[in-house]
Scaffold this motif. Structure first.
Motif, PDB file in Angstrom:
ATOM      1  N   LEU A 196      -3.669 -15.713 -36.027  1.00 18.07           N
ATOM      2  CA  LEU A 196      -3.459 -15.981 -37.333  1.00 18.07           C
ATOM      3  C   LEU A 196      -1.588 -15.971 -37.612  1.00 18.07           C
ATOM      4  O   LEU A 196      -1.485 -16.162 -39.129  1.00 18.07           O
ATOM      5  N   ILE A 249      -0.983 -14.049 -42.453  1.00 15.61           N
ATOM      6  CA  ILE A 249      -2.447 -14.376 -42.432  1.00 15.61           C
ATOM      7  C   ILE A 249      -3.045 -13.421 -42.350  1.00 15.61           C
ATOM      8  O   ILE A 249      -4.321 -13.808 -40.725  1.00 15.61           O
ATOM      9  N   PRO A 306      -6.712 -11.923 -41.709  1.00 18.89           N
ATOM     10  CA  PRO A 306      -7.605 -12.015 -41.554  1.00 18.89           C
ATOM     11  C   PRO A 306      -9.125 -10.465 -42.408  1.00 18.89           C
ATOM     12  O   PRO A 306      -8.443  -9.984 -42.237  1.00 18.89           O
ATOM     13  N   ARG A 343     -15.772 -15.588 -51.633  1.00 18.50           N
ATOM     14  CA  ARG A 343     -15.425 -16.497 -51.773  1.00 18.50           C
ATOM     15  C   ARG A 343     -14.747 -16.565 -52.822  1.00 18.50           C
ATOM     16  O   ARG A 343     -13.495 -17.396 -53.105  1.00 18.50           O
ATOM     17  N   SER A 359     -11.329 -15.648 -52.031  1.00 23.94           N
ATOM     18  CA  SER A 359     -10.291 -16.442 -50.964  1.00 23.94           C
ATOM     19  C   SER A 359      -9.540 -17.508 -52.153  1.00 23.94           C
ATOM     20  O   SER A 359      -8.542 -18.214 -51.641  1.00 23.94           O
ATOM     21  N   GLU A 363      -5.201 -18.216 -52.586  1.00 21.72           N
ATOM     22  CA  GLU A 363      -4.867 -19.036 -53.016  1.00 21.72           C
ATOM     23  C   GLU A 363      -4.126 -19.364 -54.232  1.00 21.72           C
ATOM     24  O   GLU A 363      -3.085 -19.943 -54.321  1.00 21.72           O
ATOM     25  N   PRO A 408      -1.697 -15.426 -48.893  1.00 21.44           N
ATOM     26  CA  PRO A 408      -3.231 -15.755 -48.185  1.00 21.44           C
ATOM     27  C   PRO A 408      -4.007 -14.429 -47.284  1.00 21.44           C
ATOM     28  O   PRO A 408      -3.389 -14.199 -46.803  1.00 21.44           O
ATOM     29  N   LEU A 409      -5.168 -14.998 -47.245  1.00 20.87           N
ATOM     30  CA  LEU A 409      -5.803 -14.307 -46.310  1.00 20.87           C
ATOM     31  C   LEU A 409      -6.766 -15.547 -45.645  1.00 20.87           C
ATOM     32  O   LEU A 409      -7.509 -16.486 -46.719  1.00 20.87           O
ATOM     33  N   TRP A 410      -7.763 -15.013 -44.649  1.00 23.49           N
ATOM     34  CA  TRP A 410      -8.450 -16.010 -44.068  1.00 23.49           C
ATOM     35  C   TRP A 410      -9.764 -15.279 -43.889  1.00 23.49           C
ATOM     36  O   TRP A 410      -9.746 -14.096 -42.775  1.00 23.49           O
ATOM     37  N   ARG A 411     -11.175 -15.714 -43.868  1.00 23.43           N
ATOM     38  CA  ARG A 411     -12.383 -15.060 -43.516  1.00 23.43           C
ATOM     39  C   ARG A 411     -12.416 -14.871 -42.027  1.00 23.43           C
ATOM     40  O   ARG A 411     -12.433 -16.113 -41.825  1.00 23.43           O
ATOM     41  N   MET A 412     -13.227 -14.192 -41.117  1.00 23.41           N
ATOM     42  CA  MET A 412     -13.047 -13.839 -39.751  1.00 23.41           C
ATOM     43  C   MET A 412     -14.932 -13.496 -40.583  1.00 23.41           C
ATOM     44  O   MET A 412     -14.537 -12.914 -40.523  1.00 23.41           O
TER      45      MET A 412
END
Length: 459
Positions: free
Chosen positions: A345, A349, A351, A361, A364, A368, A373-377
């Motif tokens: 990432l 970003i 994870p 949810r 996330s 935003e 920023p973060l991203w689910r893994m």
């Protein structure tokens, strides 16, 4: 109020017009003839980050034009206004127009005013902003103050930011907000926190477990755990010089947990907050832990050392086990843990991992909203078998090169059993190349997004 802001009367401040490329023709038409011709002569077209000071008849600055570029473009940066503190002359300024991201533009101005000046004079920007009327200045100020705390801690080199100094910084924060503070040091860790002790025992700077609590015990319990490896040589599995270059940042999880705690306590959120930080230095010496050593853990699981450079998950494991015993309503850990996360990432970003769908949810959405920023893994259960050991309950580092961030998360999950809502974030904690509002160096990551989540739930 953050020092980037001022309470000076807005009518005395120089206006800043934030203008997108698509709106420049309309905005330019509203300027007087002299200002419009000056802008045209200087080629102002509202491109991203383009700056122009319009002169008054007496030669003073009368107006600032700042380009936002294509606000709908893929590369649009909501923090673009963070460039302004480094561009503006000394004085008082105000935003002359409202934009969709006014909250983020105001926050970016404060974040962009940060300078690290511990070791040499760093001239702080002398421009001050009169915040827009409809902005929560106190909230933005605490976010910017928290980011500065995290950046300062991470930017401080390891000779001045070891386990003892990190504990002192935590204690200072605890005193500021009237929190209870406790610290277990050195050999006192050996019995109940053997993994923390094992990682830190080779350094002459004794390891520590920092434990801070704040808030009403009747409120929901939220526990934060931050990786505090103040320098990481890699241990016996020594890092190359290039890999060791910025390892002063390996306590970035602890720094960001303290930044988050600052925001929570300053906002007086209705939670019972606990902060746990295992603070160590992963050094090389005759008594350093070795590959294939086996150690007990606080939870009772025996851990085989597959790699001494996977030390962060070891210290977090003991701290998470302690946190889990308290059965918090929400357990969160942050750490600068894997290069695999950066490969997947990049540096911007982090994870995150959780089995709580609602939490995922909500986080996330908050990430935003706050441009954090973060991203689910996935906590992919099939990979859990990769942690098997032939001689112990678990191995800290599988030999293969696949899914390194996921297997780290799965390792930590083994130490969280009683807590139903757990969040793990694998941050980088560093900005390798300066961007608007994000100078090169230590960075506050995930803390603002989590703070916004906690504020929604417990404000």
């Amino acid at each position: 109020m953050h020092p980037a802001f001022t309470t000076a009367p807005a009518e005395e401040a120089v206006p800043i017009t934030l203008v997108a490329e698509t709106a420049w023709e309309t905005t330019g038409a509203t300027l007087d003839d002299h200002a419009r011709r000056f802008a045209e002569a200087n080629g102002f077209a509202a491109k991203a980050g383009q700056y122009l000071a319009l002169p008054a008849a007496n030669g003073e600055v009368s107006h600032i034009l700042f380009g936002l570029g294509n606000a709908a473009g893929r590369s649009h940066d909501p923090f673009l206004a963070g460039k302004l503190p480094g561009l503006l002359p000394a004085g008082t300024f105000r935003f002359a127009n409202a934009i969709d991201d006014m909250h983020l533009a105001t926050l970016a101005f404060a974040l962009g005013s940060y300078r690290f000046g511990r070791y040499r004079k760093a001239d702080a920007p002398k421009a001050r902003l009169v915040p827009p009327d409809d902005i929560d200045v106190a909230d933005i100020s605490r976010m910017a103050d928290a980011a500065a705390l995290a950046r300062d801690l991470i930017n401080t080199p390891a000779n001045d930011m070891g386990p003892e100094e990190l504990a002192a910084a935590a204690q200072t924060l605890a005193r500021r907000f009237g929190a209870d503070f406790n610290c277990i040091v050195g050999d006192d860790l050996r019995k109940n926190f053997p993994l923390i002790h094992a990682v830190g025992m080779a350094s002459p700077r004794a390891p520590r477990l920092i434990d801070m609590t704040w808030g009403d015990s009747a409120h929901p319990k939220v526990t934060l755990v931050g990786k505090g490896v103040c320098f990481d040589t890699g241990g016996v599995d020594l890092k190359p010089a290039t890999g060791m270059q910025i390892m002063k940042k390996d306590m970035g999880g602890a720094a960001n947990v303290l930044a988050l705690a600052l925001m929570v306590m300053d906002a007086k959120l209705k939670i019972r907050l606990r902060v746990l930080i295992p603070a160590v230095e992963n050094a090389v010496a005759g008594n350093a832990f070795r590959p294939l050593d086996v150690f007990p853990s606080r939870k009772g699981l025996s851990v085989e050392i597959g790699n001494t450079d996977a030390e962060g998950r070891l210290v977090l494991a003991d701290a998470l086990a302690l946190a889990d015993e308290g059965k918090p309503d929400l357990l969160i850990d942050l750490g600068t843990l894997t290069g695999a996360a950066r490969v997947a990432l990049g540096p911007d970003i982090p994870p995150f991992y959780t089995s709580d769908e609602t939490l995922a949810r909500d986080l996330s959405r908050c990430a935003e909203t706050e441009n954090d920023p973060l991203w689910r893994m996935p906590l992919w259960p099939a990979y859990d078998a990769w942690l098997d050991s032939k001689v112990a309950d678990i191995n800290n580092a599988p030999s293969g090169g696949f899914a390194g961030s996921i297997t780290c998360a799965l390792f930590l999950q083994r130490f969280v059993e009683a807590t139903t809502s757990w969040l793990h974030v694998d941050i980088y904690g560093w900005t390798p190349t300066a961007k608007p509002a994000r100078p090169e160096g230590g960075e506050c990551q995930a803390a603002r997004a989590i703070y916004r989540l906690l504020g929604e739930r417990y404000g």
